[in-house]
Scaffold this motif. Structure first.
Motif, PDB file in Angstrom:
ATOM      1  N   GLY A  31      33.725-102.443  16.179  1.00 39.14           N
ATOM      2  CA  GLY A  31      33.094-102.062  17.428  1.00 39.14           C
ATOM      3  C   GLY A  31      33.339-100.634  17.868  1.00 39.14           C
ATOM      4  O   GLY A  31      32.824-100.210  18.916  1.00 39.14           O
ATOM      5  N   GLU A  32      34.091 -99.864  17.090  1.00 39.57           N
ATOM      6  CA  GLU A  32      34.441 -98.500  17.494  1.00 39.57           C
ATOM      7  C   GLU A  32      33.630 -97.420  16.779  1.00 39.57           C
ATOM      8  O   GLU A  32      33.688 -96.250  17.156  1.00 39.57           O
ATOM      9  N   MET A  33      32.913 -97.804  15.722  1.00 45.20           N
ATOM     10  CA  MET A  33      32.190 -96.812  14.921  1.00 45.20           C
ATOM     11  C   MET A  33      30.745 -96.696  15.390  1.00 45.20           C
ATOM     12  O   MET A  33      30.166 -97.648  15.917  1.00 45.20           O
ATOM     13  N   HIS A  34      30.173 -95.537  15.166  1.00 45.41           N
ATOM     14  CA  HIS A  34      28.808 -95.269  15.622  1.00 45.41           C
ATOM     15  C   HIS A  34      27.913 -94.950  14.426  1.00 45.41           C
ATOM     16  O   HIS A  34      28.256 -94.128  13.577  1.00 45.41           O
ATOM     17  N   ALA A  35      26.784 -95.627  14.383  1.00 49.71           N
ATOM     18  CA  ALA A  35      25.854 -95.464  13.262  1.00 49.71           C
ATOM     19  C   ALA A  35      24.955 -94.257  13.468  1.00 49.71           C
ATOM     20  O   ALA A  35      24.425 -94.036  14.551  1.00 49.71           O
ATOM     21  N   SER A  36      24.788 -93.490  12.395  1.00 44.02           N
ATOM     22  CA  SER A  36      23.840 -92.374  12.413  1.00 44.02           C
ATOM     23  C   SER A  36      22.728 -92.576  11.391  1.00 44.02           C
ATOM     24  O   SER A  36      21.744 -91.835  11.391  1.00 44.02           O
ATOM     25  N   MET A  37      22.884 -93.594  10.528  1.00 44.47           N
ATOM     26  CA  MET A  37      21.893 -93.831   9.483  1.00 44.47           C
ATOM     27  C   MET A  37      21.662 -95.326   9.311  1.00 44.47           C
ATOM     28  O   MET A  37      22.506 -96.155   9.678  1.00 44.47           O
ATOM     29  N   LYS A  38      20.539 -95.659   8.733  1.00 46.43           N
ATOM     30  CA  LYS A  38      20.228 -97.029   8.353  1.00 46.43           C
ATOM     31  C   LYS A  38      19.480 -97.000   7.031  1.00 46.43           C
ATOM     32  O   LYS A  38      18.970 -95.951   6.610  1.00 46.43           O
ATOM     33  N   LEU A  39      19.415 -98.142   6.356  1.00 44.35           N
ATOM     34  CA  LEU A  39      18.626 -98.223   5.133  1.00 44.35           C
ATOM     35  C   LEU A  39      17.168 -98.453   5.482  1.00 44.35           C
ATOM     36  O   LEU A  39      16.845 -99.317   6.307  1.00 44.35           O
ATOM     37  N   ALA A  40      16.313 -97.703   4.842  1.00 44.75           N
ATOM     38  CA  ALA A  40      14.876 -97.854   5.053  1.00 44.75           C
ATOM     39  C   ALA A  40      14.205 -98.164   3.726  1.00 44.75           C
ATOM     40  O   ALA A  40      14.478 -97.518   2.713  1.00 44.75           O
ATOM     41  N   GLU A  41      13.341 -99.165   3.729  1.00 43.61           N
ATOM     42  CA  GLU A  41      12.615 -99.512   2.504  1.00 43.61           C
ATOM     43  C   GLU A  41      11.531 -98.480   2.255  1.00 43.61           C
ATOM     44  O   GLU A  41      10.719 -98.185   3.142  1.00 43.61           O
ATOM     45  N   TYR A 316      28.000 -93.744  -0.548  1.00 43.50           N
ATOM     46  CA  TYR A 316      28.407 -95.034  -1.101  1.00 43.50           C
ATOM     47  C   TYR A 316      27.708 -96.146  -0.326  1.00 43.50           C
ATOM     48  O   TYR A 316      27.494 -96.049   0.894  1.00 43.50           O
ATOM     49  N   TYR A 317      27.380 -97.229  -1.061  1.00 48.21           N
ATOM     50  CA  TYR A 317      26.882 -98.446  -0.440  1.00 48.21           C
ATOM     51  C   TYR A 317      27.917 -99.550  -0.707  1.00 48.21           C
ATOM     52  O   TYR A 317      28.378 -99.715  -1.841  1.00 48.21           O
ATOM     53  N   ARG A 318      28.270-100.286   0.334  1.00 47.14           N
ATOM     54  CA  ARG A 318      29.170-101.428   0.151  1.00 47.14           C
ATOM     55  C   ARG A 318      28.482-102.680   0.677  1.00 47.14           C
ATOM     56  O   ARG A 318      27.997-102.707   1.811  1.00 47.14           O
ATOM     57  N   VAL A 319      28.443-103.699  -0.158  1.00 45.34           N
ATOM     58  CA  VAL A 319      27.778-104.950   0.206  1.00 45.34           C
ATOM     59  C   VAL A 319      28.730-105.794   1.052  1.00 45.34           C
ATOM     60  O   VAL A 319      29.918-105.920   0.751  1.00 45.34           O
ATOM     61  N   LEU A 320      28.194-106.382   2.106  1.00 46.72           N
ATOM     62  CA  LEU A 320      28.947-107.305   2.953  1.00 46.72           C
ATOM     63  C   LEU A 320      28.209-108.629   3.036  1.00 46.72           C
ATOM     64  O   LEU A 320      27.017-108.668   3.364  1.00 46.72           O
ATOM     65  N   ARG A 321      28.928-109.716   2.714  1.00 50.07           N
ATOM     66  CA  ARG A 321      28.382-111.066   2.905  1.00 50.07           C
ATOM     67  C   ARG A 321      28.866-111.502   4.286  1.00 50.07           C
ATOM     68  O   ARG A 321      30.001-111.921   4.460  1.00 50.07           O
ATOM     69  N   ALA A 339      24.501-107.600   4.273  1.00 49.15           N
ATOM     70  CA  ALA A 339      24.364-106.283   4.904  1.00 49.15           C
ATOM     71  C   ALA A 339      24.818-105.220   3.920  1.00 49.15           C
ATOM     72  O   ALA A 339      25.655-105.481   3.046  1.00 49.15           O
ATOM     73  N   ILE A 340      24.268-104.032   4.068  1.00 54.63           N
ATOM     74  CA  ILE A 340      24.664-102.889   3.243  1.00 54.63           C
ATOM     75  C   ILE A 340      25.269-101.828   4.163  1.00 54.63           C
ATOM     76  O   ILE A 340      24.597-101.334   5.077  1.00 54.63           O
ATOM     77  N   ILE A 341      26.546-101.506   3.922  1.00 55.56           N
ATOM     78  CA  ILE A 341      27.235-100.465   4.678  1.00 55.56           C
ATOM     79  C   ILE A 341      27.023 -99.135   3.959  1.00 55.56           C
ATOM     80  O   ILE A 341      27.124 -99.066   2.730  1.00 55.56           O
ATOM     81  N   ILE A 342      26.728 -98.088   4.704  1.00 54.89           N
ATOM     82  CA  ILE A 342      26.520 -96.752   4.137  1.00 54.89           C
ATOM     83  C   ILE A 342      27.696 -95.871   4.535  1.00 54.89           C
ATOM     84  O   ILE A 342      28.089 -95.838   5.710  1.00 54.89           O
ATOM     85  N   MET A 343      28.265 -95.151   3.560  1.00 55.09           N
ATOM     86  CA  MET A 343      29.356 -94.210   3.818  1.00 55.09           C
ATOM     87  C   MET A 343      29.077 -92.906   3.092  1.00 55.09           C
ATOM     88  O   MET A 343      28.413 -92.910   2.046  1.00 55.09           O
ATOM     89  N   ASP A 344      29.591 -91.800   3.633  1.00 55.91           N
ATOM     90  CA  ASP A 344      29.443 -90.541   2.914  1.00 55.91           C
ATOM     91  C   ASP A 344      30.437 -90.486   1.765  1.00 55.91           C
ATOM     92  O   ASP A 344      31.183 -91.446   1.518  1.00 55.91           O
ATOM     93  N   ASP A 345      30.484 -89.380   1.022  1.00 64.35           N
ATOM     94  CA  ASP A 345      31.320 -89.338  -0.164  1.00 64.35           C
ATOM     95  C   ASP A 345      32.804 -89.185   0.149  1.00 64.35           C
ATOM     96  O   ASP A 345      33.641 -89.171  -0.763  1.00 64.35           O
ATOM     97  N   ASP A 346      33.145 -89.117   1.439  1.00 67.09           N
ATOM     98  CA  ASP A 346      34.543 -89.189   1.861  1.00 67.09           C
ATOM     99  C   ASP A 346      34.836 -90.525   2.537  1.00 67.09           C
ATOM    100  O   ASP A 346      35.859 -90.688   3.201  1.00 67.09           O
ATOM    101  N   PHE A 347      33.905 -91.468   2.397  1.00 67.24           N
ATOM    102  CA  PHE A 347      34.029 -92.832   2.917  1.00 67.24           C
ATOM    103  C   PHE A 347      33.990 -92.904   4.444  1.00 67.24           C
ATOM    104  O   PHE A 347      34.477 -93.856   5.047  1.00 67.24           O
TER     105      PHE A 347
END
Length: 398
Positions: A31-41, A316-321, A339-347
């Protein structure tokens, strides 16, 4: 064809104290992190299948042919074949079919690595790696469990050697003069071997030697903790872009574990979901926990899976069930949302996107191309399994 998860994996009866340790893994940044991106088809690819082939192949590898054209290859374990398709304009090219018996027999294939047309490394469920050529001739083979017969009732070798669940997101990885292949411990981990059991095989290309590296973190698996088996203990690997380290994603951990290939000590780095809750191991010893309660524990908690690097977009993409908190006890893990979590190359966290249920999205077959992240999609209208279909996603700013 339906692949049964760990259908070759046995249940080790490990006798441990009833006072097994229970591990709690809180998500300190929920609940503390803020999203700046999402996956788009942004597109899709569909490959017409023959009548011997179904969707959800066990293994996929992208390669380039002699002219530099990209090809999608996949394993059909029903007819012991590797199929080749053009990727840009999806069409069938050829297949290589391996004998099941005899001097060039390849028994129970589950994955492979095509180094070049005449160097095809095939993983067998019998815990062997075969080297074959494009004529389907077997040139060499090596055992991954010290030459032990896995059909023998004596299974003591399983305390020293890993089992393997080889799939597109847990693949053979090319690292200079060797192949890397990550496996699992096949049962509930006894405390006595937590610091000894190594799960990643380093296989030289000559198939003359195999060494094992990297252990499960004691902080999660020590003290006779009971996480269950199979789904809980699968290790998802990703070779670091520098080629010197491995990145491991464990189902219950909000962290990733980064380990030097030539060492065992690891560095933990946070890579969790903004919505995932605390994960807890099972509060009963293995011989007292029912299969139903173990499955329920997995379904009702947030469980991480594959970690995938996108070299084109440096993310990086990390899969979450995702957790299904109030799921009835016999609910399948396939009902969990992915869900797919998106992270930059420093995680650093960039965002996450919920796709749908695991019945719809076969994330086990996910891979990156210059077009984006390809994820196998199970179209409900594809009743006869005529097409192998991938939806393609890229990160976009919100």
């Amino acid at each position: 064809m339906k692949h049964i998860f760990f259908n070759y994996c046995f249940l080790l009866l490990v006798f441990v104290s009833c006072n097994n340790q229970q591990v709690t893994l809180p998500n300190d940044r929920k609940g503390e992190m803020h999203a700046s991106m999402k996956l788009a088809e942004v597109g899709s690819k569909s490959f017409l299948l023959d009548n011997e082939t179904s969707t959800k192949p066990l293994y996929i590898q992208m390669i380039k042919d002699s002219l530099g054209s990209r090809q999608l290859t996949f394993l059909n374990n029903y007819n012991n074949s590797i199929y080749f398709y053009q990727y840009n304009n999806p069409r069938f090219v050829k297949k290589i079919t391996f004998d099941k018996d005899g001097p060039s027999g390849v028994q129970m294939p589950e994955g492979y690595y095509i180094k070049d047309p005449d160097s095809i490394y095939i993983f067998s469920r019998l815990l062997k790696v075969f080297l074959a050529n494009s004529n389907a001739d077997v040139l060499k083979k090596i055992s991954l469990n010290g030459g032990n017969d896995i059909t023998n009732r004596d299974r003591n070798w399983a305390y020293r050697y890993p089992e393997f669940y080889v799939e597109t997101v847990s693949p053979f990885m090319d690292n200079s003069n060797e192949l890397l292949l990550t496996g699992i411990f096949g049962g509930t981990m006894p405390d006595s071997i937590v610091d000894k059991f190594k799960y990643t095989a380093r296989i030289d290309y000559d198939l003359s030697n195999v060494n094992y590296v990297h252990t499960y973190p004691r902080s999660i698996f020590g003290g006779n903790v009971n996480w269950g088996e199979g789904l809980f203990v699968q290790v998802f690997p990703q070779l670091h872009p520098d080629g010197k380290k491995m990145i491991y994603s464990l189902p219950m951990s909000h962290d990733l574990f980064i380990t030097d290939i030539n060492a065992n000590s690891h560095k933990k780095i946070y890579a969790g979901s903004n919505f995932a809750d605390t994960n807890k191991s099972i509060d009963k010893s293995p011989n007292k926990a029912s299969a139903e309660s173990i499955l329920s524990s997995f379904v009702r908690q947030d469980m991480y899976a594959a970690i995938i690097y996108d070299k084109y977009r440096k993310v990086y993409y990390r899969v979450l069930r995702k957790a299904f908190p109030n799921a009835p006890k016999q609910t399948s893990w396939k009902e969990k949302n992915i869900a797919i979590i998106i992270m930059d190359d420093d995680f650093n966290y960039l965002g996450e996107t919920v796709l749908g249920t695991e019945r719809e999205w076969n994330w086990h077959n996910s891979f990156v191309t210059k077009e984006g992240l390809n994820i196998e999609y199970q179209d409900e209208n594809n009743i006869d399994e005529v097409n192998l279909t991938f939806k393609i996603f890229i990160p976009k700013k919100i």
